[in-house]
Scaffold this active site. Structure first.
Site, short mmCIF file in Angstrom:
data_model
loop_
_atom_site.label_atom_id
_atom_site.label_comp_id
_atom_site.label_asym_id
_atom_site.label_seq_id
_atom_site.Cartn_x
_atom_site.Cartn_y
_atom_site.Cartn_z
N CYS A 23 0.87 -1.18 0.00
CA CYS A 23 0.00 0.00 0.00
C CYS A 23 0.91 1.23 0.00
CB CYS A 23 -0.97 -0.02 1.18
SG CYS A 23 -0.18 -0.03 2.81
N ARG A 33 -3.43 -0.68 5.31
CA ARG A 33 -3.98 -1.74 4.47
C ARG A 33 -3.07 -2.95 4.29
NH1 ARG A 33 -5.09 2.25 -0.37
NH2 ARG A 33 -3.20 3.11 0.59
N ASP A 60 -8.03 4.01 0.72
CA ASP A 60 -7.09 4.48 1.74
C ASP A 60 -7.91 5.00 2.94
OD1 ASP A 60 -5.32 5.89 3.29
OD2 ASP A 60 -4.35 6.92 1.62
P1 4NP Z 1 -1.79 2.79 4.07
O1 4NP Z 1 -2.46 4.13 4.66
O2 4NP Z 1 -1.22 3.15 2.72
O3 4NP Z 1 -2.94 1.85 3.97
O4 4NP Z 1 -0.73 2.37 5.08
C1 4NP Z 1 -1.80 5.35 4.74
C2 4NP Z 1 -0.89 5.59 5.75
C3 4NP Z 1 -0.28 6.83 5.83
C4 4NP Z 1 -0.58 7.83 4.90
C5 4NP Z 1 -1.48 7.57 3.88
C6 4NP Z 1 -2.09 6.33 3.79
N1 4NP Z 1 0.03 9.10 5.01
O5 4NP Z 1 -0.32 9.98 4.20
O6 4NP Z 1 0.88 9.32 5.89
#
Ligand code: 4NP
Length: 170
Positions: free
Chosen positions: A9, A15, A127
């Site tokens: 991800c 995710r 997300d």
């Molecule tokens: P992930 O979620 O990609 O599912 O781990 C996110 C975690 C952090 C961020 C964005 C999405 N961020 O912008 O810091």
């Protein structure tokens, strides 16, 4: 033969660690821990070294009774050689992964996680980072569906069939 799966991800704190841990949970249920290995990574570098997001962990604990383990790392070029299948959570992650493979030789290893869903019609795992608890619950539901389909996929055409699969249990 051991199969190696990598879930990817953006941050590797919501995710993809949830997908990795759910998949490991399903694999353990059928006793295939020695035959299918899972890992996860993020296309971004912001959260390297961080544990799974507490909101994601809370949703996994509440809905499935599992504790999310892991420490965020960034996707790297060598992952193409090290893994048999790379599961992208959304199209942005998918395009990023492909952009690291300039020759295109590993294109066939890269898939969208939702391609393995059978009960949900969403094409991407949304997300959840800037949203509320409902988004995290939705991620769990989608990932259970996708991981069950993925398990079916990776255990099919194996020399030894698994004792039972979650999707075929009565
Ligand atoms: P992930 O979620 O990609 O599912 O781990 C996110 C975690 C952090 C961020 C964005 C999405 N961020 O912008 O810091």
């Amino acid at each position: 033969m051991t199969q190696k799966l990598l879930f990817v991800c953006l941050g590797n704190i919501c995710r993809s660690p949830a997908a990795e841990n759910i998949m490991n949970h399903l694999i353990k249920n059928i006793g295939w821990e020695e035959r299918i290995l899972c890992d996860s990574a993020g296309t971004g570098s912001y959260h390297i070294g961080a544990p799974p997001d507490q909101r994601m962990s809370a949703a996994a604990a509440k809905k499935l009774g599992i504790n999310l383990q892991g420490q965020a790392r960034q996707f790297q070029k060598s992952d193409f050689q090290d893994f048999d299948l790379i599961l992208a959570m959304d199209r942005q992650n998918y395009q990023h992964i492909l952009s690291v493979d300039r020759s295109g030789q590993y294109h066939d290893k890269v898939r969208l996680m939702c391609d393995f869903c059978s009960r949900h019609t969403l094409k991407e795992v949304p997300d959840p980072y800037y949203g509320g608890a409902e988004g995290f619950n939705q991620v769990i539901d989608l990932l259970v569906d996708g991981c069950e389909g993925l398990l079916q996929y990776v255990t099919t055409n194996q020399p030894e069939s698994p004792p039972s699969l979650p999707t075929t249990q009565s």
